[in-house]
Write an enzyme that holds these catalytic residues in place. Structure first.
Site, PDB file in Angstrom:
ATOM      1  N   GLU A 143       3.140  -8.858   0.122  1.00  0.00           N
ATOM      2  CA  GLU A 143       3.493  -7.553   0.676  1.00  0.00           C
ATOM      3  C   GLU A 143       4.262  -7.678   1.985  1.00  0.00           C
ATOM      4  O   GLU A 143       3.740  -8.212   2.965  1.00  0.00           O
ATOM      5  CB  GLU A 143       2.236  -6.720   0.936  1.00  0.00           C
ATOM      6  CG  GLU A 143       2.554  -5.330   1.482  1.00  0.00           C
ATOM      7  CD  GLU A 143       1.330  -4.529   1.883  1.00  0.00           C
ATOM      8  OE1 GLU A 143       1.454  -3.296   2.033  1.00  0.00           O
ATOM      9  OE2 GLU A 143       0.250  -5.133   2.057  1.00  0.00           O
ATOM     10  N   GLU A 246      -2.807   4.404   0.416  1.00  0.00           N
ATOM     11  CA  GLU A 246      -3.297   3.642   1.559  1.00  0.00           C
ATOM     12  C   GLU A 246      -2.898   4.372   2.845  1.00  0.00           C
ATOM     13  O   GLU A 246      -2.038   3.920   3.593  1.00  0.00           O
ATOM     14  CB  GLU A 246      -2.741   2.217   1.547  1.00  0.00           C
ATOM     15  CG  GLU A 246      -3.460   1.308   2.542  1.00  0.00           C
ATOM     16  CD  GLU A 246      -2.833  -0.065   2.665  1.00  0.00           C
ATOM     17  OE1 GLU A 246      -3.590  -1.051   2.742  1.00  0.00           O
ATOM     18  OE2 GLU A 246      -1.590  -0.159   2.672  1.00  0.00           O
TER      19      GLU A 246
END
Length: 272
Positions: A143, A246
């Protein structure tokens, strides 16, 4: 409409962690993700998933000394043995939770060193982890994270992540495309979805409003449009992954604050 997973590390902060599974299911989520499972027994987490009809779609590998500010070990020279042990632990949890993806955090470039100096360590660690994960059919995700939230994080850009995936050369290594981080670092988010999703190398999305990381209906990104882009490109290329929510609820730890802020998702469901 994309499939949304509740990030239980951020959503429902007014509740003890193990009670967040029920809250997410009650709000219509069918999948969850979170940062780390390791302070709980895997069987307890598996029971919560089963009891509430939820899928575990993502969690992170161990970050090293989180309380001391570490954010992963993959790029840290001299920590290879600890990293390898953390992958063994993560894969045990993935098996118990039937979780097909693990985000392997890149870590912070050590003070006094440049990213180029730790790249070989990172690539070697991910290759090792990919071999171990492939044995049980688990994908590893890399990520890119913005350096405003995490200064000196090893991986920051989508192109950098895809270059690393190509260099690592493992079929089970993909990119975790967090649109919040992407907007802060690069912008041009819709075109990056169109560029990278058809490659088959995007394994998971995450979302949050920019810049405050609240609900995706607040801030500078037009998420209904971006969801339509994901739908359009997915239909063309066959992508069938999840979008992790998130974000930090704008109402913080106010009782019911997360649920009250889900109008953005209910609106999408009503219009689909």
């Amino acid at each position: 409409m994309p499939k949304f997973a509740a990030n239980l590390s951020m959503l429902y902060p007014e509740l003890p962690f193990l009670e967040r599974f029920e809250a997410a299911a009650r709000d219509g989520f069918r999948a969850v993700e979170y940062l780390f499972p390791y302070e709980y027994e895997a069987r307890e987490l598996a029971a919560r998933l089963k009891d509430h009809g939820l899928h575990q779609v993502l969690f992170n590998g161990a970050p090293g000394q989180w309380a001391s500010g570490e954010r992963g070990m993959a790029c840290l020279p001299g920590r290879e043995q600890e990293f390898q042990e953390s992958i063994v632990q993560a894969l045990r949890y993935a098996e118990a939770l039937s979780c097909p993806r693990i985000h392997v955090m890149g870590g912070l470039v050590p003070e006094g060193m440049e990213r180029s100096e730790v790249r070989a360590t990172y690539v070697g660690n991910i290759r090792h982890a990919a071999r171990e994960a492939a044995r049980q059919g688990v994908n590893l995700l890399l990520e890119p994270i913005n350096t405003r939230d995490i200064p000196r994080f090893f991986l920051n850009r989508q192109d950098h992540a895809h270059e690393l995936v190509a260099e690592i050369g493992a079929l089970n290594v993909q990119v975790q495309m967090d649109l919040y981080h992407c907007q802060i670092v690069e912008g041009d988010v819709a075109m990056k979805i169109r560029q990278y999703l058809p490659t088959g190398k995007v394994g998971h999305f995450q979302i949050a409003g920019v810049p405050q990381r609240h609900e995706p209906d607040v801030g500078e990104l037009n998420y209904p449009y971006l969801f339509s882009v994901i739908d359009e490109v997915s239909a063309a290329c066959g992508w069938d992954g999840w979008v992790g929510c998130e974000y930090r609820p704008a109402r913080g730890a106010e009782p019911g604050g997360t649920s009250a802020g889900l109008g953005w998702m209910r609106g999408l469901t009503a219009s689909s």
